[in-house]
Design a protein around this motif. Sequence first.
Motif, PDB file in Angstrom:
ATOM      1  N   VAL A 204     -13.612   1.052  -0.765  1.00  0.00           N
ATOM      2  CA  VAL A 204     -12.639   1.349  -1.822  1.00  0.00           C
ATOM      3  C   VAL A 204     -12.255   2.829  -1.725  1.00  0.00           C
ATOM      4  CG1 VAL A 204     -12.185   1.360  -4.295  1.00  0.00           C
ATOM      5  CG2 VAL A 204     -13.685  -0.392  -3.299  1.00  0.00           C
ATOM      6  N   PRO A 205     -10.985   3.137  -1.471  1.00  0.00           N
ATOM      7  CA  PRO A 205     -10.602   4.545  -1.339  1.00  0.00           C
ATOM      8  C   PRO A 205     -10.690   5.281  -2.669  1.00  0.00           C
ATOM      9  CG  PRO A 205      -8.650   3.151  -1.286  1.00  0.00           C
ATOM     10  CD  PRO A 205      -9.838   2.224  -1.307  1.00  0.00           C
ATOM     11  N   ILE A 206     -10.748   6.603  -2.565  1.00  0.00           N
ATOM     12  CA  ILE A 206     -10.799   7.456  -3.754  1.00  0.00           C
ATOM     13  C   ILE A 206      -9.427   8.089  -3.952  1.00  0.00           C
ATOM     14  CG2 ILE A 206     -11.836   9.548  -4.738  1.00  0.00           C
ATOM     15  CD1 ILE A 206     -14.366   8.827  -3.076  1.00  0.00           C
ATOM     16  N   PHE A 207      -8.972   8.067  -5.182  1.00  0.00           N
ATOM     17  CA  PHE A 207      -7.713   8.711  -5.555  1.00  0.00           C
ATOM     18  C   PHE A 207      -8.111   9.919  -6.418  1.00  0.00           C
ATOM     19  CE2 PHE A 207      -3.396   7.826  -7.890  1.00  0.00           C
ATOM     20  CZ  PHE A 207      -2.950   9.072  -7.503  1.00  0.00           C
ATOM     21  N   GLU A 208      -8.051  11.101  -5.806  1.00  0.00           N
ATOM     22  CA  GLU A 208      -8.545  12.334  -6.429  1.00  0.00           C
ATOM     23  C   GLU A 208      -7.390  13.122  -7.047  1.00  0.00           C
ATOM     24  OE1 GLU A 208      -9.999  15.404  -3.666  1.00  0.00           O
ATOM     25  OE2 GLU A 208     -11.514  15.963  -5.173  1.00  0.00           O
ATOM     26  N   PRO A 256      -3.487  10.513   4.392  1.00  0.00           N
ATOM     27  CA  PRO A 256      -3.371  10.164   5.810  1.00  0.00           C
ATOM     28  C   PRO A 256      -2.013   9.529   6.085  1.00  0.00           C
ATOM     29  CG  PRO A 256      -4.925   8.707   4.677  1.00  0.00           C
ATOM     30  CD  PRO A 256      -4.550   9.775   3.703  1.00  0.00           C
ATOM     31  N   TRP A 257      -1.571   9.620   7.324  1.00  0.00           N
ATOM     32  CA  TRP A 257      -0.210   9.197   7.665  1.00  0.00           C
ATOM     33  C   TRP A 257       0.059   7.736   7.334  1.00  0.00           C
ATOM     34  CZ3 TRP A 257       4.194  11.319   7.910  1.00  0.00           C
ATOM     35  CH2 TRP A 257       5.268  10.615   8.443  1.00  0.00           C
ATOM     36  N   ASP A 258      -0.965   6.922   7.470  1.00  0.00           N
ATOM     37  CA  ASP A 258      -0.810   5.505   7.178  1.00  0.00           C
ATOM     38  C   ASP A 258      -0.298   5.303   5.744  1.00  0.00           C
ATOM     39  OD1 ASP A 258      -0.970   2.887   8.013  1.00  0.00           O
ATOM     40  OD2 ASP A 258      -3.034   2.630   7.309  1.00  0.00           O
ATOM     41  N   VAL A 259      -0.841   6.086   4.832  1.00  0.00           N
ATOM     42  CA  VAL A 259      -0.400   6.027   3.431  1.00  0.00           C
ATOM     43  C   VAL A 259       0.874   6.851   3.247  1.00  0.00           C
ATOM     44  CG1 VAL A 259      -1.039   6.667   1.070  1.00  0.00           C
ATOM     45  CG2 VAL A 259      -2.739   5.618   2.582  1.00  0.00           C
ATOM     46  N   MET A 260       0.900   8.041   3.841  1.00  0.00           N
ATOM     47  CA  MET A 260       2.064   8.930   3.711  1.00  0.00           C
ATOM     48  C   MET A 260       3.356   8.227   4.130  1.00  0.00           C
ATOM     49  SD  MET A 260       3.140  12.029   3.008  1.00  0.00           S
ATOM     50  CE  MET A 260       1.738  13.143   3.072  1.00  0.00           C
ATOM     51  N   SER A 261       3.307   7.541   5.262  1.00  0.00           N
ATOM     52  CA  SER A 261       4.522   6.914   5.790  1.00  0.00           C
ATOM     53  C   SER A 261       5.019   5.796   4.874  1.00  0.00           C
ATOM     54  CB  SER A 261       4.273   6.376   7.200  1.00  0.00           C
ATOM     55  OG  SER A 261       3.249   5.389   7.188  1.00  0.00           O
TER      56      SER A 261
ATOM     57  N   SER B   3      -7.813   9.579  10.083  1.00  0.00           N
ATOM     58  CA  SER B   3      -8.472   8.792   9.064  1.00  0.00           C
ATOM     59  C   SER B   3      -9.025   7.546   9.712  1.00  0.00           C
ATOM     60  CB  SER B   3      -7.481   8.429   7.966  1.00  0.00           C
ATOM     61  OG  SER B   3      -8.037   7.465   7.096  1.00  0.00           O
ATOM     62  N   SER B   4     -10.331   7.346   9.576  1.00  0.00           N
ATOM     63  CA  SER B   4     -10.910   6.103  10.097  1.00  0.00           C
ATOM     64  C   SER B   4     -10.913   5.041   9.010  1.00  0.00           C
ATOM     65  CB  SER B   4     -12.339   6.348  10.603  1.00  0.00           C
ATOM     66  OG  SER B   4     -13.173   6.731   9.527  1.00  0.00           O
ATOM     67  N   PHE B   5     -10.666   5.454   7.765  1.00  0.00           N
ATOM     68  CA  PHE B   5     -10.593   4.484   6.673  1.00  0.00           C
ATOM     69  C   PHE B   5      -9.343   3.653   6.862  1.00  0.00           C
ATOM     70  CE2 PHE B   5      -9.636   2.746   2.595  1.00  0.00           C
ATOM     71  CZ  PHE B   5     -10.867   2.501   2.013  1.00  0.00           C
ATOM     72  N   ASP B   6      -9.484   2.350   6.789  1.00  0.00           N
ATOM     73  CA  ASP B   6      -8.349   1.464   7.043  1.00  0.00           C
ATOM     74  C   ASP B   6      -7.681   1.073   5.723  1.00  0.00           C
ATOM     75  OD1 ASP B   6      -6.498  -0.235   8.067  1.00  0.00           O
ATOM     76  OD2 ASP B   6      -7.918  -1.814   8.631  1.00  0.00           O
ATOM     77  N   PHE B   7      -6.548   1.709   5.456  1.00  0.00           N
ATOM     78  CA  PHE B   7      -5.828   1.408   4.218  1.00  0.00           C
ATOM     79  C   PHE B   7      -5.012   0.117   4.313  1.00  0.00           C
ATOM     80  CE2 PHE B   7      -6.638   5.892   3.338  1.00  0.00           C
ATOM     81  CZ  PHE B   7      -6.773   5.923   1.957  1.00  0.00           C
ATOM     82  N   ALA B   8      -4.714  -0.323   5.533  1.00  0.00           N
ATOM     83  CA  ALA B   8      -3.756  -1.420   5.710  1.00  0.00           C
ATOM     84  C   ALA B   8      -4.080  -2.671   4.878  1.00  0.00           C
ATOM     85  CB  ALA B   8      -3.625  -1.764   7.194  1.00  0.00           C
ATOM     86  N   PRO B   9      -5.367  -3.087   4.804  1.00  0.00           N
ATOM     87  CA  PRO B   9      -5.633  -4.304   4.025  1.00  0.00           C
ATOM     88  C   PRO B   9      -5.335  -4.153   2.536  1.00  0.00           C
ATOM     89  CG  PRO B   9      -7.510  -3.729   5.432  1.00  0.00           C
ATOM     90  CD  PRO B   9      -6.575  -2.571   5.455  1.00  0.00           C
TER      91      PRO B   9
END
Lengths: 411, 411
Positions: A204-208, A256-261, B3-9
């Motif tokens: 679970v990611p953290i939203f800081e 991270p770019w995955d989210v940024m994009s 980022s090694s955390f995988d946000f995609a899912p």
Amino acid sequence: MMSSFDFAPLFPAGLPAPTARWTGLAKYSFVGGNNDSEQVPLDELVEAANAALRREGRNLATYGLAHGPQGYLPLREFLVTKLKRDAGIICTVDDLLIVSGSLQALDLVNHTLLARGDTVIVEQDSYQGALNRLTRLGVNVVGIPLDADGMRMDLLAATLTDLKDRGIRPKYIYTIPTVQNPTGSIMPESRRAELLRLSANYGVPIFEDDCYADLVWSGQRPPAIHAMSPNGGVIHIGSFSKSIAPALRVGFVVAPWDVMSRMLSLKTDAGSGALEQMVLAEYCKPHFSTHVPALTKALRTKLDTLMEALNEQFGTAAEFEEPKGGIFLWVKLPDQVDTLKLYEAALAAGVSINPGPEWSTNKKHSSSRLRLCFASPTHQQIREGVAVLAEVCRREFAVPARSANVEKARA
Amino acid sequence: MMSSFDFAPLFPAGLPAPTARWTGLAKYSFVGGNNDSEQVPLDELVEAANAALRREGRNLATYGLAHGPQGYLPLREFLVTKLKRDAGIICTVDDLLIVSGSLQALDLVNHTLLARGDTVIVEQDSYQGALNRLTRLGVNVVGIPLDADGMRMDLLAATLTDLKDRGIRPKYIYTIPTVQNPTGSIMPESRRAELLRLSANYGVPIFEDDCYADLVWSGQRPPAIHAMSPNGGVIHIGSFSKSIAPALRVGFVVAPWDVMSRMLSLKTDAGSGALEQMVLAEYCKPHFSTHVPALTKALRTKLDTLMEALNEQFGTAAEFEEPKGGIFLWVKLPDQVDTLKLYEAALAAGVSINPGPEWSTNKKHSSSRLRLCFASPTHQQIREGVAVLAEVCRREFAVPARSANVEKARA
């Protein structure tokens, strides 16, 4: 403007209630993230506006000053330096997105990650603007109780386990770890590390949300959770609203770019205001690190005035932990005080407060609590406003007892 | 940032495609609402910033400068005067909402009126930003063909009848009547009156986007549809992006309170940027009415350069109606030219264009059309860019024939 055309049948289901006409701020306003007007660095902002406009004003003819959708490059460069120095975050200008205040950051992160029916974890007492957004989105919000060091990790672990057992993977853990809103706590480094371990273990990611992190009395803060993350699973947001001026609508996201994009595809506003970005970059590079301690010092004296006034007017009936920084105090009144009712009565008497239930996922816990913002009113307004509030409390809820006040005054 | 955390899912279904990394503007950029950098009134903006900050800068410590959620009062006061003088609109400051660019106005109007599955009517060729938003919202978009006077009323009437027969009440009729985007037409007053009759007869409000209305070559424009409405069933929006500078994100909405009060509840951004509003108000009161004619004159010369270059390079292969104002030209190339493909090939050659299908509800009609924006490039860039574009067209689509060019040059 009179309209005989009836728009009402065209409104879709689920619209929020209409807003009432604006009638101005209360005489004694203890609400909102407003700041101390005496601390606005006027001369330096004028100089910054002059210099930035003279040098680059012609670029205003191009959307985003031709710096692309992530915002004005010099402001991102300043943030790279500032975030490293203050929060330990190592990032580049490509990891940063300038937004129109951190509220837009909340919207972009939410729309990137959330769908109706999703679950998110928040601190039990938390920022109203964040909680309201989640409610509007139809998201299940699970609040984790706080102690003097912020979100309790034992209860977070239990909640994550319980949700996992039920097949639920929360979309994020939202935290305001550095000057928590509304409690004013700062999460110690060791607890941040524990939070990161739980985040990694449960995926679970953290939203800081670090938007108050510049305003720490001691001038010392732990590294950002983002800075401590071994896996990059942290989205970090911040703002210039608290450190410079809230009417400038400028915040930022580190992601991270995955989210940024994905966020960039949802940011369809043709850029955030360029003049404000230019002026802030020009101002902040030379002045930020001297301005913030001066501002914080001024805010601290207002907090002292507020705490003194509460002790004087409420005696033991008002309980609070001294916040570690920021612009608000989270106050507990006796259980019989319903702060939603107090809100109405106080407003009629010219005092605006934030009732606890609007800042919490736990209505019972928060029903006798309230948030008092102290940066904007003058010292005199703080003293007078607290006296009026105490009088309203006495009249409506019979607290504080008159004797408490008198005893305190005699002490 | 790795980022090694995988946000995609965690991403919800239906997110738009991620944005590619910014690589800068094309060498010859004929896209976007960018303006002429030479026309940015730099000295006066510096003066305005100085004066406004010196007088009211301390108010930046308070959200919205304590002027309430509808925006900075002096800017609303300027707009009341300006809208009356230029567009014939009679309104008060209470009817006006300042927004962060007219794109935010589109969002607020859309969220106030639209739900997935609703139907709206637009001009067949229309603003990409409006069309994209409607697509994202899952709304059925019905396009009405245009002629040299804007939206065709015979076809609108037929469409409204047809929809009514099918039990469908469209939520609004979206029009850009004054310098239509992308065709550059101005709807005459008589047709505006006819549009209002149809609106009233079918109970469908009009959404009037007047964001290019200041940039009319003749300096004369018909009254706004809003000004002519007998029943108040018109929502009117405008912008300072085209008249002053697009990187300043300031637009406005004029709407009846029934709609305004709903929009305010959806505008959860804690206000639009205050510094930009302050500077605009300070600048516009003394300078707007002299600045706009000078800007328009400069834009007109760029249009002339663009039309000359097209005639020279494309001969009869490029057809267009001379626009009545604005910053763009809507060009028809021979049928075999697919402008979506041309877009790719031209970009590789350093020329960016707006392919027609992105600006139209009718993909067949628009497949060989393109929009060329002429305000931002210099005269020389316009000439060079059109030459490169013609060369790409020749190579990719065998038009314009070399002979056309030569014939034209000999003429």
